[in-house]
Design an enzyme around this catalytic site. Structure first.
Site, PDB file in Angstrom:
ATOM      1  N   TYR A  31      46.704  46.584  45.052  1.00  0.00           N
ATOM      2  CA  TYR A  31      46.786  45.120  45.006  1.00  0.00           C
ATOM      3  C   TYR A  31      48.240  44.766  44.699  1.00  0.00           C
ATOM      4  CZ  TYR A  31      45.232  40.427  43.603  1.00  0.00           C
ATOM      5  OH  TYR A  31      45.074  39.086  43.483  1.00  0.00           O
ATOM      6  N   LYS A  67      41.839  42.797  47.803  1.00  0.00           N
ATOM      7  CA  LYS A  67      41.129  41.933  46.864  1.00  0.00           C
ATOM      8  C   LYS A  67      39.686  42.419  46.661  1.00  0.00           C
ATOM      9  CE  LYS A  67      42.780  38.307  44.940  1.00  0.00           C
ATOM     10  NZ  LYS A  67      43.886  37.403  45.011  1.00  0.00           N
TER      11      LYS A  67
END
Ligand code: NAD
Length: 568
Positions: free
Chosen positions: A108, A179
């Site tokens: 991420y 995500k």
């Protein structure tokens, strides 16, 4: 081809399959690689496809860690981990669970930003669902393919405003995938029940349009009514095929993000991470600041530098917390200031967007202010004149929190809260080490990107990262667990308060304002419980449950990265 076998309490005990050995090994949700037991190898015909040694998951994790550490460039680590994810999903998530601190910045932010930029050049294999404007007539058929697979969560992006790096067109797919990984790592959403979707409406990034390797639709972005109709068609199709889904909007451009959320938030269970998650974390930090410094909300003035999607979304939620504390909305608003490209936003300026308007200051209120150019009042001047106590940056302007700004904050209040939230690290409004030195260690800091601890006068300060990962996974899990019909302001407030209850700052100033990120699992579980209870209290859930039952529901909805026995 696959049947779940459960015990009397509904726990999954095995998966029965008629798939061939090759199909099993090629299915990342079932593949265990060298950890297939001797019995499974015999029953499923796996002999010859695998080296003889039967490994435990623990020894597999050790090997993955070694291979991970052999790669020194974060983007290589990212590619390696995405490869593992597509090969053996359970092992990938077990590895992530055991190395959260090291893994989150790779799958991420910030590394995912590089992955997005290199999407077309580093492309290995397609993952997720691609819905292009050109093929809009097929959208319903494409989404229909997944409708019987039971999806709880969809993340959709059009790649227009990725992190702080702008329009990366089809590369946005990596953000949706990254995500989802965070949802699964932190909250245990079942990886078989999620769907990343890329809406390919073109790109206005000329570099991509000029790149012969670019994999997205090679034209300028669709806009206006055509864009709105495309989004409407998408939402209608989602509602038709996935009636209980939690729809997460990710990295849409400033105007679209806001209008989409406003258009659909009363229609289905939907959430915009950029506008809402960051606000929940920042609000939790404000709540923790007020409580830990034993001040009142009325003692504070809040300044936002960079009043775009994230900035105004954050202000809306902090405003809500001020009002929740018992203050009137007008009183609360009188303590809020937003600054954008042309300085402090004042009501006599032209073209103030809707979402900034509530925060525009009346010109008459500024009559006594000491400023050099009233038509462009600088950050330094706002901080000094308003006597700001809380300063947040969402501007992508590196170094905007100057020495003067930080020193003035320290004069205004004993414990100034300073949050340079812009990503990536290179765009941060200030370096935590400077904030600490200039406030003599008093500042309460949350940064947008990870920063190393800072040593100052014999004390080591951990730097909190205002990481959305504390919030969106738990919020999603809570909503999914009770099949919430909407995401209400009350559910959002419940999430902020729960995160704040984990703040180490409450144990004494000098401590970080947020817990360490490896606590994200524990935080997510409690956020999920609080959100689910609030949804029930507001009559927004399809499931009714007592407080105790909510805990069980949330636990039952958590997927754990353990291998399940496979049988014929
Ligand atoms: P955005 O483009 O919607 O907003 C940026 C705003 O800053 C715009 O309104 C722009 O006009 C303003 N701005 C630009 N230059 C300025 C200047 N010189 N002075 C004052 N204002 C200026 O982008 P966004 O989605 O709101 O994201 C902004 C930043 O916040 C990004 O870096 C993003 O990565 C970061 N962000 C961080 C988190 C987090 O920490 N968890 C979450 C969301 C967004």
């Amino acid at each position: 081809m696959f049947t779940k076998v459960t015990d009397d309490s509904g726990q999954l005990t095995a998966i029965r399959t008629s798939a061939t050995a090759r199909q099993i090994l090629d299915n990342p949700l079932l593949n265990k690689g060298t950890a297939f037991t001797a019995e499974e190898r015999e029953a499923l015909g796996l002999h010859g496809y695998l080296p003889q040694e039967v490994e435990t998951m623990q020894s597999q994790v050790r090997r993955v860690y070694r291979q991970f550490k052999e790669k020194t460039d974060p983007i290589d680590q990212n590619i390696f981990l995405y490869g593992l994810h597509d090969f053996n999903t359970t092992l990938f998530y077990r590895f992530c669970a055991e190395h959260v601190d090291e893994v989150l910045p790779i799958v991420y932010t910030p590394t995912v930003g590089d992955a997005v930029e290199k999407y077309s050049t580093e492309f290995r294999r397609p993952s997720g669902v691609y819905l292009s404007y050109e093929h809009r007539d097929r959208m319903d058929d494409i989404l229909g393919r997944y409708s019987d697979k039971g999806k709880d969560l969809i993340i959709v992006t059009d790649g227009e405003a990725v992190l702080g790096i702008g329009d990366w067109g089809i590369g946005g797919m990596d953000i949706s995938i990254g995500k989802l990984m965070v949802y699964i790592i932190c909250a245990g959403i079942d990886p078989a029940r999620v769907l990343p979707i890329q809406l390919d409406v073109g790109t206005n990034n000329q570099q991509l349009l000029d790149d012969p390797m670019y994999l997205g639709a090679p034209h300028k972005r669709i806009s206006g009514e055509d864009y709105d109709a495309f989004i409407d068609q998408f939402v209608t199709s989602v509602e038709k095929h996935f009636p209980n889904v939690y729809l997460h909007w990710e990295d849409f451009g400033r105007d679209h993000a806001r209008s989409i959320l406003e258009r659909y938030r009363e229609q289905l269970c939907t959430f915009n991470d950029d506008m809402q998650s960051t606000g929940i974390v920042a609000t939790a930090n404000v709540i923790s600041t007020v409580e830990a410094t034993k001040t009142q909300y009325a003692d504070h003035r809040v300044v936002m530098f960079g009043a775009g999607t994230a900035g105004c979304g954050i202000m809306d939620q902090i405003l809500d917390a001020f009002v929740d504390s018992g203050m009137s909305r007008e009183d609360a608003l009188s303590r809020f200031y937003i600054i954008d490209r042309y300085g402090l936003v004042v009501d006599d300026m032209d073209g103030i967007p809707d979402f900034q308007q509530p925060y525009a200051r009346k010109r008459s209120e500024l009559a006594q202010w000491d400023v050099s150019d009233p038509s462009n009042i600088s950050l330094e001047e706002v901080v000094a004149n308003a006597k700001a106590t809380i300063l947040i940056g969402c501007s992508t302007v590196r170094g905007a929190f100057t020495r003067k700004v930080i020193e003035t904050m320290a004069k205004n209040t004993e414990y100034p809260a300073i949050m340079p939230l812009s990503n990536p690290t290179s765009l941060s409004e200030a370096e935590p080490k400077d904030i600490i030195a200039l406030t003599e260690g008093k500042a309460i800091i949350a940064a947008g990107s990870p920063f190393a601890p800072v040593s100052y006068r014999g004390h080591t300060y951990e730097i909190s990262q205002g990481n959305n990962a504390f919030i969106f996974p738990g919020l999603g899990l809570g909503a999914i667990s009770v099949k919430a019909k909407r995401v209400s302001d009350g559910m959002i407030r419940a999430a902020s308060k729960t995160l704040s209850s984990f703040s180490p700052l409450r144990k004494g100033t000098g401590n970080p304002v947020l817990p360490p990120i490896h606590n994200a699992n524990q935080v997510s579980e409690q956020v999920a419980i609080a959100v689910a209870r609030q949804a029930i209290a507001e009559g927004l859930s399809a499931i009714n449950a007592t407080d105790d039952q909510v805990e069980q529901l949330v636990a039952a909805n958590r997927w754990l990265p353990n291998y399940v026995p496979l049988t014929r």
